[in-house]
Design an enzyme around this catalytic site. Sequence first.
Site, PDB file in Angstrom:
ATOM      1  N   ASP A 122     -47.068   7.536  -8.546  1.00 39.16           N
ATOM      2  CA  ASP A 122     -45.693   7.991  -8.694  1.00 39.16           C
ATOM      3  C   ASP A 122     -45.709   9.496  -8.901  1.00 39.16           C
ATOM      4  O   ASP A 122     -46.494  10.004  -9.706  1.00 39.16           O
ATOM      5  CB  ASP A 122     -45.048   7.308  -9.910  1.00 39.16           C
ATOM      6  CG  ASP A 122     -45.046   5.799  -9.759  1.00 39.16           C
ATOM      7  OD1 ASP A 122     -44.412   5.303  -8.830  1.00 39.16           O
ATOM      8  OD2 ASP A 122     -45.721   5.115 -10.561  1.00 39.16           O
ATOM      9  N   ASP A 177     -41.936   5.123 -21.227  1.00 39.80           N
ATOM     10  CA  ASP A 177     -42.082   4.013 -22.165  1.00 39.80           C
ATOM     11  C   ASP A 177     -43.289   4.174 -23.099  1.00 39.80           C
ATOM     12  O   ASP A 177     -43.145   4.378 -24.292  1.00 39.80           O
ATOM     13  CB  ASP A 177     -42.081   2.661 -21.436  1.00 39.80           C
ATOM     14  CG  ASP A 177     -43.013   2.610 -20.232  1.00 39.80           C
ATOM     15  OD1 ASP A 177     -43.747   3.586 -19.990  1.00 39.80           O
ATOM     16  OD2 ASP A 177     -43.020   1.575 -19.535  1.00 39.80           O
ATOM     17  N   ASP A 229     -50.394   2.209  -7.147  1.00 40.62           N
ATOM     18  CA  ASP A 229     -49.678   3.234  -6.378  1.00 40.62           C
ATOM     19  C   ASP A 229     -49.648   4.517  -7.195  1.00 40.62           C
ATOM     20  O   ASP A 229     -50.110   4.542  -8.337  1.00 40.62           O
ATOM     21  CB  ASP A 229     -48.248   2.778  -6.041  1.00 40.62           C
ATOM     22  CG  ASP A 229     -47.495   2.293  -7.275  1.00 40.62           C
ATOM     23  OD1 ASP A 229     -47.766   2.793  -8.386  1.00 40.62           O
ATOM     24  OD2 ASP A 229     -46.631   1.408  -7.136  1.00 40.62           O
TER      25      ASP A 229
HETATM   26  P1  ATP Z   1     -47.978  -0.114 -12.354  1.00 40.21           P
HETATM   27  O1  ATP Z   1     -49.450  -0.131 -12.422  1.00 40.21           O
HETATM   28  O2  ATP Z   1     -47.371  -1.438 -12.542  1.00 40.21           O
HETATM   29  O3  ATP Z   1     -47.405   0.645 -11.178  1.00 40.21           O
HETATM   30  P2  ATP Z   1     -46.730   1.996 -13.835  1.00 40.21           P
HETATM   31  O4  ATP Z   1     -46.967   2.487 -15.233  1.00 40.21           O
HETATM   32  O5  ATP Z   1     -46.989   2.972 -12.748  1.00 40.21           O
HETATM   33  O6  ATP Z   1     -47.547   0.680 -13.681  1.00 40.21           O
HETATM   34  P3  ATP Z   1     -44.083   1.814 -12.769  1.00 40.21           P
HETATM   35  O7  ATP Z   1     -43.128   0.703 -12.927  1.00 40.21           O
HETATM   36  O8  ATP Z   1     -44.629   2.133 -11.439  1.00 40.21           O
HETATM   37  O9  ATP Z   1     -45.247   1.509 -13.799  1.00 40.21           O
HETATM   38  O10 ATP Z   1     -43.394   3.098 -13.380  1.00 40.21           O
HETATM   39  C1  ATP Z   1     -43.939   4.407 -13.296  1.00 40.21           C
HETATM   40  C2  ATP Z   1     -43.743   5.149 -14.596  1.00 40.21           C
HETATM   41  O11 ATP Z   1     -42.355   5.272 -14.877  1.00 40.21           O
HETATM   42  C3  ATP Z   1     -44.312   4.445 -15.802  1.00 40.21           C
HETATM   43  O12 ATP Z   1     -45.659   4.738 -15.981  1.00 40.21           O
HETATM   44  C4  ATP Z   1     -43.465   5.004 -16.930  1.00 40.21           C
HETATM   45  O13 ATP Z   1     -43.884   6.285 -17.299  1.00 40.21           O
HETATM   46  C5  ATP Z   1     -42.114   5.123 -16.268  1.00 40.21           C
HETATM   47  N1  ATP Z   1     -41.325   3.895 -16.476  1.00 40.21           N
HETATM   48  C6  ATP Z   1     -41.224   2.839 -15.648  1.00 40.21           C
HETATM   49  N2  ATP Z   1     -40.403   1.921 -16.131  1.00 40.21           N
HETATM   50  C7  ATP Z   1     -39.962   2.381 -17.300  1.00 40.21           C
HETATM   51  C8  ATP Z   1     -39.064   1.899 -18.288  1.00 40.21           C
HETATM   52  N3  ATP Z   1     -38.479   0.722 -18.148  1.00 40.21           N
HETATM   53  N4  ATP Z   1     -38.841   2.685 -19.369  1.00 40.21           N
HETATM   54  C9  ATP Z   1     -39.420   3.891 -19.501  1.00 40.21           C
HETATM   55  N5  ATP Z   1     -40.260   4.391 -18.622  1.00 40.21           N
HETATM   56  C10 ATP Z   1     -40.545   3.672 -17.532  1.00 40.21           C
HETATM   57 MG    MG Z   2     -46.603   2.691 -10.634  1.00 36.54          MG
END
Ligand code: ATP
Ligand code: MG
Length: 491
Positions: free
Chosen positions: A54, A128, A52
């Site tokens: 963000d 993170d 997805d």
């Molecule tokens: P995915 O492929 O699983 O969607 P993602 O990196 O996009 O991976 P998400 O959970 O969608 O992960 O979160 C979007 C963004 O928000 C992350 O890339 C990170 O920058 C931030 N983020 C999410 N969860 C955390 C957390 N627990 N602590 C710090 N930053 C976070």
């Molecule tokens: Mg994501």
Amino acid sequence: MQTLRASKCGLSTAQLPAYIIDVLDALTKAGYEAYIVGGGVRDLMLGLAPKDYDAVTNATPAQVKEVFGRRCRIIGRRFELAHVYSGRELVEVATFRAPPKKAVTSAAGMILRDNNWGTIEQDFARRDFSINALYYQPRKAVVLDFCDAVSDIEHKTLRLLGDPALRFEEDPVRMLRTLRFAAKLNFSIDEKILDIFTPEMTQLLRDVSPHRLYDESQKLFTMGHLNRVLPMLIDFGIWQQLFADIEPEVTEFIERAAKNTDQRISIGKTINPAFFYAVLLWKPFQERCEYYLAKGVVAAEARAQAGLDVLKRQATRTIIPRFAETFIREVWEMQTRLLNPKPQQIAALSNHARFRAGFDFLLLREKSGDNTTQGMGTWWDAYQQMTGDEKERAIAQYNRQRAKNRRKASHDDHVEQKVQPQQDLTEIEPLVNEPEARPRRPRKDKPARERDSGAHRAAPTDLSVVTADHPIMKRKRVKRDLSQVVFGPTQ
Ligand code: ATP
Ligand code: MG
């Protein structure tokens, strides 16, 4: 901070779906900054298909709501953000966040509320991993890199921003995220993280809400590299935090199921994430069944109670939603039905909403060397490939074989002069309603036992704990077992 040309990072607007561009453009037009951040940018740079996208902006959730009106909903309390619908797609739009104020962290340093709006620099610092902290503005064709994240992508390294111990304390779920991204991207984990990834640190997961841990467990199950992450969960001591009563061991059954899940995802098939919970909890469930059976509880009731017990224990770690719990119990119940169906029920059973999941589960058990399935996995597999006539013949043959087994069983029983009579195979309740309701023959007064999948192993040694006045024995009999439940459509 470095401003990189998008093309230099291998990014172009052509890769992006219209809905995300639409959301960014609307925010920009209203005078706000708007970027794609996180997994979307990271995955595109790695040549992977993002799950997805963000979006992040300097507009507050209320301002985002003003821009999108009815297309926008503000959600979350701990972490407030806007959900914006663009066509049929949903985009999460977060507002730049500053570090949380002291008052909203727990004694252990865990962030409890995180709605302190800030600048892009502040927003970057609270993400993170470096690889999740790249900001991409497709119209301007730029990527903002605050920490040499591009180099970490090139070197396939997972690096936490800031002090790793502090970042884990702030949010222990980051430990799960570390393993998830390491497995998903096949990245190595930075030494500084490895140094502090101790059993004491993993204990902090006990403070995380079981609802959130369930969500995270689902992400682990569905990321496409479940088989790779399972041994890591054990090695890093996370397994015990997520699954209280499941032995930390990747058994052949679990491994097969994990590979199967990954394979389905890689070819774009849907999976029901609760299925893997059914796999993981299968052994504890069986052991609990044996426990009740040995206490003389009727088999169907033993299964029902064992299911409740096992799921209740698991809920202390990850709260499985009710619909998923129902699914898990139905898959388990299907094991009994598929193992020893009445011939006249076979056709109806194969059309049952839970047949597919139950059959997949049975076949996985069988293929991983569980011979208590008595070859029925293969039987059902073959049955499904047959034409109508072949099916009829197969059922007739199954019926003859069944009668023969029963005769043999009663003969053996006689010869061996067993004290306990052999169970009657027909005792299993039908899962589906039979086409015509026939008057039931009065039941013979039989001892409470029934053939069950794998329910014939040695009883646990601590049975003395449960006496007749133990609360579990006094529990009201489960009035409606699964045979009477009308199941909904398959997920
Ligand atoms: P995915 O492929 O699983 O969607 P993602 O990196 O996009 O991976 P998400 O959970 O969608 O992960 O979160 C979007 C963004 O928000 C992350 O890339 C990170 O920058 C931030 N983020 C999410 N969860 C955390 C957390 N627990 N602590 C710090 N930053 C976070
Ligand atoms: Mg994501």
